[in-house]
Design an enzyme around this catalytic site. Structure first.
Site, PDB file in Angstrom:
ATOM      1  NE  ARG A 178      53.861  84.677  37.202  1.00  0.00           N
ATOM      2  CZ  ARG A 178      54.773  83.707  37.046  1.00  0.00           C
ATOM      3  NH1 ARG A 178      54.761  82.644  37.830  1.00  0.00           N
ATOM      4  NH2 ARG A 178      55.698  83.796  36.121  1.00  0.00           N
ATOM      5  CE1 TYR A 217      28.852  87.935  42.719  1.00  0.00           C
ATOM      6  CE2 TYR A 217      30.747  86.560  42.247  1.00  0.00           C
ATOM      7  CZ  TYR A 217      30.018  87.713  42.039  1.00  0.00           C
ATOM      8  OH  TYR A 217      30.472  88.642  41.144  1.00  0.00           O
ATOM      9  CG  ASP A 256      32.803  83.056  49.454  1.00  0.00           C
ATOM     10  OD1 ASP A 256      33.040  83.921  50.324  1.00  0.00           O
ATOM     11  OD2 ASP A 256      32.653  83.330  48.251  1.00  0.00           O
ATOM     12  CE  LYS A 275      31.653  91.911  47.013  1.00  0.00           C
ATOM     13  NZ  LYS A 275      32.531  91.057  46.250  1.00  0.00           N
TER      14      LYS A 275
HETATM   15  N1  PLP Z   1      32.185  85.482  46.891  1.00  0.00           N
HETATM   16  C1  PLP Z   1      31.135  86.220  47.249  1.00  0.00           C
HETATM   17  C2  PLP Z   1      30.266  85.747  48.371  1.00  0.00           C
HETATM   18  C3  PLP Z   1      30.843  87.409  46.586  1.00  0.00           C
HETATM   19  O1  PLP Z   1      29.768  88.137  46.962  1.00  0.00           O
HETATM   20  C4  PLP Z   1      31.685  87.823  45.520  1.00  0.00           C
HETATM   21  C5  PLP Z   1      31.432  89.061  44.762  1.00  0.00           C
HETATM   22  O2  PLP Z   1      30.428  89.722  44.945  1.00  0.00           O
HETATM   23  C6  PLP Z   1      32.758  87.001  45.161  1.00  0.00           C
HETATM   24  C7  PLP Z   1      32.993  85.846  45.863  1.00  0.00           C
HETATM   25  C8  PLP Z   1      33.685  87.380  44.033  1.00  0.00           C
HETATM   26  O3  PLP Z   1      34.590  88.323  44.506  1.00  0.00           O
HETATM   27  P1  PLP Z   1      35.316  89.421  43.558  1.00  0.00           P
HETATM   28  O4  PLP Z   1      34.238  90.306  43.045  1.00  0.00           O
HETATM   29  O5  PLP Z   1      36.271  90.075  44.500  1.00  0.00           O
HETATM   30  O6  PLP Z   1      35.970  88.671  42.464  1.00  0.00           O
END
Ligand code: PLP
Length: 400
Positions: free
Chosen positions: A47, A99, A176, A201
């Protein structure tokens, strides 16, 4: 200097392998032996750190031009850990178009915890400045949180301009970068302080792993994020670290094809009689390179024309899969109002432009002719249903 495409393939080997294997090993060990009680081994417990994760963490730090990277069990785990470096009563200015899961993390979990957030339209610099500055009763924000491209409307956030405003008031900038990846933009070079990814993604790229990454600009932030990673414990397991590493190797090839396909689909939709508007960076002539982007990625969204039921279009796609997520080799389609953004109350959704008629597409690497034909045949079905509905309505009126 080694170019980006080469860095994607090779990463930064740790120099611990003695076998000549061209890929780094996956160390499936939760604990690591000490040589003696007095010794301080490089790794002691997985971890806290392990060589497979370290490979990926160094790789993403190198690609994002940061000092240190961190791998988490999901994108949301990465966002959770980064927001945990703040303390109750700190205030974060948050882009209004983010998101849905992140929205709920801010507005449910962290609100209960005492972290304050102020939503703002990040396209409006004076509104952003006012929100960061605060007022007589509200101290300046500690951070600004944005996505490189807003989701699902694909507006381009000008990271350099946002960073200039945030830094003026001592706030850090958290970006992000999931939608474009370091292949198309390195936000730290534009002034951001922390970069986040849902590596689920584009970075992993094959819809077969859930993962998150964070990269920091300096060691002080690195220590705070490392504390959250190790103590909250939402770390990425070694096999998943390797899946992300392998995905990153083909990122350039995939993204080039995805954005070429996305532009062709966006142009087709723009001229389509059953489409009201298309959202894809640059499609209406707006400059994107000036905002630091080297490309526009593979996600786009559009509103269907009045009378067409978006669910009818989505339910009749055959090549596109009806699914949330994005950035994979296969094309996906979804209805944000019912799927990715259902956490937003309808009034909030409409305020930021996410209508009930909005469809989001994540374009894959298929032959673009099949994608366009698929959309056209689904539109034909939806149009036929719309025609039948209006005929039925007419008979109902005549029968009265
Ligand atoms: N950030 C964005 C722009 C996303 O589209 C997503 C999920 O769709 C996330 C964060 C969250 O990621 P995760 O689904 O890997 O937890």
């Amino acid at each position: 200097m080694t170019q980006l495409n080469t860095k994607l393939v090779h990463g930064l080997p740790l120099g611990t392998d003695t076998t000549g294997a061209v890929n780094p090993p996956i160390y499936n060990s939760s604990t690591y032996a000490f040589e003696t009680v007095e010794s301080m081994p490089r790794w002691d417990y997985a971890r806290s750190g392990n060589p497979t994760r370290e490979f990926l963490e160094r790789q993403i730090a190198q690609l994002e031009h940061g000092t240190r990277g961190f791998a988490f069990a999901s994108g949301l785990a990465a966002i959770h850990a980064v927001l945990s470096i703040f303390t109750p009563n700190d205030r974060i200015v948050v882009g209004a178009n983010i998101y849905g899961g992140t929205y709920s993390l801010f507005n449910e979990h962290f609100r209960r915890w005492g972290l304050l957030s102020t939503p703002v339209d990040t396209q409006d610099e004076s509104a952003l400045e006012q929100a960061v500055r605060g007022d007589d009763l509200t101290p300046p924000a500690r951070a600004v949180y944005v996505e490189t491209l807003t989701n699902p409307l694909l507006q381009v956030n000008d990271i350099a301009a946002i960073a200039r405003i945030a830094h003026r008031y001592g706030a850090i900038v958290i970006v992000d970068n999931t939608f474009v990846t370091p292949y198309l933009q390195q936000p730290l070079d534009l002034g951001a302080d922390i970069v986040l990814h849902s590596a689920t993604k584009y970075l992993a790229g094959h819809s077969d792993v859930i993962a998150g990454l964070a990269v920091v600009r300096d060691d002080a932030l690195g220590e705070r994020v490392y504390y959250a990673q190790n103590r909250l414990g939402g770390v990425l397991a070694p096999a998943e670290c390797d899946a992300v590493r392998r995905g990153i190797q083909t990122l350039a090839l995939r993204l080039e094809r995805q954005q070429e396909n996305a532009l062709a689909v966006a142009q087709h939709l723009l001229a389509h009689p059953y489409v009201r508007d298309v959202h894809y960076p640059g499609i209406h002539g707006e400059p994107v390179a000036a905002k630091g982007l080297r490309g526009c990625g593979g996600v786009l969204s559009f509103e269907v024309a009045p009378g067409i039921d978006p669910a009818d279009v989505l339910d009749h796609l055959r090549v596109f899969r009806l699914a949330v997520s994005l950035g994979a080799v296969e094309s996906l389609a979804e209805l944000p109002a019912r799927m990715t953004h259902f956490e937003l109350p309808r009034s909030e959704r409409l305020k930021v432009g996410i209508t009930d008629e909005l469809i989001r597409l994540s374009i894959g690497i298929e032959d673009v002719r099949d994608l366009i034909n698929d959309l056209d045949q689904a539109f034909d079905v939806a149009q036929e249903h719309a025609r039948r509905r209006s005929t039925d309505d007419l008979y109902a009126v005549l029968a009265i």
